[in-house]
Motif scaffolding. Structure first.
Motif, PDB file in Angstrom:
ATOM      1  N   MET A   1       0.844  -1.183   0.000  1.00 24.97           N
ATOM      2  CA  MET A   1       0.000   0.000   0.000  1.00 24.97           C
ATOM      3  C   MET A   1       0.886   1.243   0.000  1.00 24.97           C
ATOM      4  O   MET A   1       1.818   1.345   0.787  1.00 24.97           O
ATOM      5  CB  MET A   1      -0.921  -0.016   1.222  1.00 24.97           C
ATOM      6  N   LYS A   2       0.594   2.181  -0.884  1.00 23.35           N
ATOM      7  CA  LYS A   2       1.424   3.371  -1.031  1.00 23.35           C
ATOM      8  C   LYS A   2       0.918   4.505  -0.139  1.00 23.35           C
ATOM      9  O   LYS A   2      -0.253   4.870  -0.186  1.00 23.35           O
ATOM     10  CB  LYS A   2       1.454   3.814  -2.488  1.00 23.35           C
ATOM     11  N   VAL A   3       1.847   5.034   0.648  1.00 26.25           N
ATOM     12  CA  VAL A   3       1.525   6.089   1.610  1.00 26.25           C
ATOM     13  C   VAL A   3       2.322   7.340   1.260  1.00 26.25           C
ATOM     14  O   VAL A   3       3.539   7.275   1.083  1.00 26.25           O
ATOM     15  CB  VAL A   3       1.882   5.658   3.050  1.00 26.25           C
ATOM     16  N   LEU A   4       1.623   8.470   1.172  1.00 20.02           N
ATOM     17  CA  LEU A   4       2.297   9.753   1.001  1.00 20.02           C
ATOM     18  C   LEU A   4       2.086  10.575   2.263  1.00 20.02           C
ATOM     19  O   LEU A   4       0.946  10.818   2.672  1.00 20.02           O
ATOM     20  CB  LEU A   4       1.748  10.519  -0.205  1.00 20.02           C
ATOM     21  N   ILE A   5       3.191  10.979   2.886  1.00 16.64           N
ATOM     22  CA  ILE A   5       3.129  11.823   4.084  1.00 16.64           C
ATOM     23  C   ILE A   5       3.646  13.206   3.714  1.00 16.64           C
ATOM     24  O   ILE A   5       4.787  13.353   3.284  1.00 16.64           O
ATOM     25  CB  ILE A   5       3.980  11.236   5.226  1.00 16.64           C
ATOM     26  N   VAL A   6       2.783  14.198   3.862  1.00 20.18           N
ATOM     27  CA  VAL A   6       3.159  15.576   3.553  1.00 20.18           C
ATOM     28  C   VAL A   6       3.283  16.320   4.882  1.00 20.18           C
ATOM     29  O   VAL A   6       2.290  16.733   5.476  1.00 20.18           O
ATOM     30  CB  VAL A   6       2.117  16.254   2.637  1.00 20.18           C
ATOM     31  N   GLY A   7       4.522  16.433   5.352  1.00 16.55           N
ATOM     32  CA  GLY A   7       4.772  17.118   6.616  1.00 16.55           C
ATOM     33  C   GLY A   7       5.249  18.538   6.380  1.00 16.55           C
ATOM     34  O   GLY A   7       5.231  19.040   5.256  1.00 16.55           O
ATOM     35  N   ASP A   8       5.689  19.191   7.445  1.00 19.33           N
ATOM     36  CA  ASP A   8       6.179  20.565   7.338  1.00 19.33           C
ATOM     37  C   ASP A   8       7.062  20.873   8.535  1.00 19.33           C
ATOM     38  O   ASP A   8       7.462  19.968   9.265  1.00 19.33           O
ATOM     39  CB  ASP A   8       5.002  21.549   7.232  1.00 19.33           C
ATOM     40  N   PHE A   9       7.342  22.164   8.760  1.00 22.70           N
ATOM     41  CA  PHE A   9       8.253  22.532   9.846  1.00 22.70           C
ATOM     42  C   PHE A   9       7.672  22.188  11.215  1.00 22.70           C
ATOM     43  O   PHE A   9       8.400  22.031  12.188  1.00 22.70           O
ATOM     44  CB  PHE A   9       8.575  24.036   9.789  1.00 22.70           C
ATOM     45  N   PHE A  10       6.364  22.040  11.288  1.00 22.86           N
ATOM     46  CA  PHE A  10       5.707  21.807  12.572  1.00 22.86           C
ATOM     47  C   PHE A  10       5.559  20.314  12.865  1.00 22.86           C
ATOM     48  O   PHE A  10       5.820  19.856  13.970  1.00 22.86           O
ATOM     49  CB  PHE A  10       4.338  22.491  12.564  1.00 22.86           C
ATOM     50  N   ILE A  11       5.116  19.565  11.880  1.00 28.73           N
ATOM     51  CA  ILE A  11       5.000  18.107  11.999  1.00 28.73           C
ATOM     52  C   ILE A  11       5.898  17.492  10.932  1.00 28.73           C
ATOM     53  O   ILE A  11       5.573  17.497   9.744  1.00 28.73           O
ATOM     54  CB  ILE A  11       3.544  17.630  11.794  1.00 28.73           C
ATOM     55  N   LYS A  12       7.031  16.981  11.348  1.00 25.65           N
ATOM     56  CA  LYS A  12       7.990  16.403  10.410  1.00 25.65           C
ATOM     57  C   LYS A  12       7.452  15.088   9.842  1.00 25.65           C
ATOM     58  O   LYS A  12       6.928  14.254  10.591  1.00 25.65           O
ATOM     59  CB  LYS A  12       9.330  16.143  11.107  1.00 25.65           C
ATOM     60  N   PRO A  13       7.595  14.875   8.531  1.00 29.44           N
ATOM     61  CA  PRO A  13       7.094  13.625   7.944  1.00 29.44           C
ATOM     62  C   PRO A  13       7.755  12.382   8.528  1.00 29.44           C
ATOM     63  O   PRO A  13       7.138  11.322   8.617  1.00 29.44           O
ATOM     64  CB  PRO A  13       7.404  13.782   6.449  1.00 29.44           C
ATOM     65  N   SER A  14       9.004  12.506   8.959  1.00 29.93           N
ATOM     66  CA  SER A  14       9.709  11.347   9.530  1.00 29.93           C
ATOM     67  C   SER A  14       9.046  10.870  10.821  1.00 29.93           C
ATOM     68  O   SER A  14       9.027   9.669  11.117  1.00 29.93           O
ATOM     69  CB  SER A  14      11.174  11.700   9.798  1.00 29.93           C
ATOM     70  N   ILE A  15       8.478  11.795  11.591  1.00 36.29           N
ATOM     71  CA  ILE A  15       7.793  11.426  12.835  1.00 36.29           C
ATOM     72  C   ILE A  15       6.552  10.596  12.521  1.00 36.29           C
ATOM     73  O   ILE A  15       6.306   9.552  13.128  1.00 36.29           O
ATOM     74  CB  ILE A  15       7.405  12.690  13.636  1.00 36.29           C
ATOM     75  N   VAL A  16       5.772  11.067  11.548  1.00 44.61           N
ATOM     76  CA  VAL A  16       4.555  10.350  11.160  1.00 44.61           C
ATOM     77  C   VAL A  16       4.910   8.983  10.584  1.00 44.61           C
ATOM     78  O   VAL A  16       4.273   7.973  10.897  1.00 44.61           O
ATOM     79  CB  VAL A  16       3.744  11.174  10.137  1.00 44.61           C
ATOM     80  N   GLN A  17       5.951   8.939   9.766  1.00 43.37           N
ATOM     81  CA  GLN A  17       6.355   7.676   9.147  1.00 43.37           C
ATOM     82  C   GLN A  17       6.756   6.644  10.195  1.00 43.37           C
ATOM     83  O   GLN A  17       6.342   5.485  10.131  1.00 43.37           O
ATOM     84  CB  GLN A  17       7.513   7.903   8.179  1.00 43.37           C
ATOM     85  N   SER A  18       7.539   7.056  11.184  1.00 39.31           N
ATOM     86  CA  SER A  18       7.981   6.101  12.211  1.00 39.31           C
ATOM     87  C   SER A  18       6.794   5.580  13.016  1.00 39.31           C
ATOM     88  O   SER A  18       6.736   4.400  13.370  1.00 39.31           O
ATOM     89  CB  SER A  18       9.021   6.744  13.134  1.00 39.31           C
ATOM     90  N   TYR A  19       5.824   6.448  13.275  1.00 38.01           N
ATOM     91  CA  TYR A  19       4.637   6.025  14.019  1.00 38.01           C
ATOM     92  C   TYR A  19       3.811   5.028  13.201  1.00 38.01           C
ATOM     93  O   TYR A  19       3.387   3.987  13.712  1.00 38.01           O
ATOM     94  CB  TYR A  19       3.783   7.241  14.383  1.00 38.01           C
ATOM     95  N   LEU A  20       3.585   5.338  11.923  1.00 38.21           N
ATOM     96  CA  LEU A  20       2.790   4.440  11.081  1.00 38.21           C
ATOM     97  C   LEU A  20       3.473   3.087  10.911  1.00 38.21           C
ATOM     98  O   LEU A  20       2.814   2.044  10.909  1.00 38.21           O
ATOM     99  CB  LEU A  20       2.538   5.084   9.716  1.00 38.21           C
ATOM    100  N   LYS A  21       4.782   3.103  10.775  1.00 35.08           N
ATOM    101  CA  LYS A  21       5.527   1.846  10.664  1.00 35.08           C
ATOM    102  C   LYS A  21       5.327   0.996  11.910  1.00 35.08           C
ATOM    103  O   LYS A  21       5.110  -0.212  11.839  1.00 35.08           O
ATOM    104  CB  LYS A  21       7.024   2.132  10.478  1.00 35.08           C
ATOM    105  N   ARG A  22       5.406   1.648  13.060  1.00 29.95           N
ATOM    106  CA  ARG A  22       5.273   0.927  14.324  1.00 29.95           C
ATOM    107  C   ARG A  22       3.860   0.379  14.506  1.00 29.95           C
ATOM    108  O   ARG A  22       3.671  -0.753  14.943  1.00 29.95           O
ATOM    109  CB  ARG A  22       5.631   1.859  15.485  1.00 29.95           C
ATOM    110  N   GLU A  23       2.856   1.178  14.155  1.00 26.51           N
ATOM    111  CA  GLU A  23       1.468   0.788  14.410  1.00 26.51           C
ATOM    112  C   GLU A  23       0.889  -0.135  13.344  1.00 26.51           C
ATOM    113  O   GLU A  23       0.068  -0.996  13.646  1.00 26.51           O
ATOM    114  CB  GLU A  23       0.591   2.045  14.529  1.00 26.51           C
TER     115      GLU A  23
END
Length: 202
Positions: A1-23
């Protein structure tokens, strides 16, 4: 499944990616974008939803639409997920918005397409409650004023006088207007200081 994470200076995409990977585990193919448009001086803060069907966003839907063609999961913070973007994402299954409310997502267009929109209500409630209590202490005890005086090179003995020390929070009455997620957390913290709590929840 293809996931696109569009982050910014406030919410870094790497943070969201690590959480989704874990969950969600393996099997997800991630692509991340740091949305440079989402800066304090570039955000469109509009009380009402704009003609695009979204508000409090940055950047253009056209820029995002070019990135989403084969995306199945789209996660954003400040990027505008308009009807145009949703239509461009031909395989889209779910939209995630890392904000307290999905104001920058056209929920109506997503619903019509059968795409659920998930978001994070109360995401910053703990931090806001902490900050609220911090400001109460700073104001009651003249901390900010005394600090500013000291930084300017003055040692104000007046701040050592009893009448200028400010009141203790213990035993004082705190009025809270609005008893949602933040109001409740403020009440818990204030109670720990021994304050009496009055609440009005319109």
């Amino acid at each position: 499944m293809k996931v696109l994470i569009v982050g910014d200076f406030f919410i870094k995409p790497s943070i969201v990616q690590s959480y989704l990977k874990r969950e969600l585990g393996e099997g997800l193919k991630f692509r991340t974008i740091e949305w440079k448009f989402f800066r304090e001086d570039k955000v469109s803060y509009k009380g009402e939803r704009s003609r695009l069907g979204v508000r409090e966003y940055a950047g253009s839907p056209e820029d995002l639409a070019r990135e989403v063609k084969d995306v199945e999961i789209l996660v954003v913070h400040g990027a505008p997920v308009t009807k145009e973007v949703i239509e461009a994402a031909e395989r889209l299954k779910v939209i995630g918005c890392t904000r307290g409310g999905p104001v920058n997502v056209d929920v109506k267009a997503a619903t019509e397409r059968g795409v659920p929109v998930i978001y994070t209500p109360g995401r910053n409630a703990e931090a806001v409650a902490d900050f609220t209590i911090g400001l109460m202490i700073a104001e009651a005890r003249n901390i900010a004023r005394a600090h500013a005086s000291l930084k300017s090179g003055r040692w104000e003995l007046a701040y050592n006088r009893y009448e200028n020390l400010g009141p203790e929070l213990h035993g004082k009455t705190l009025g809270i207007i609005g008893f949602g997620r933040i109001g409740r957390k403020v009440a818990v913290r204030a109670k720990a200081f021994g304050m009496k709590i009055l609440v009005y929840d319109p």
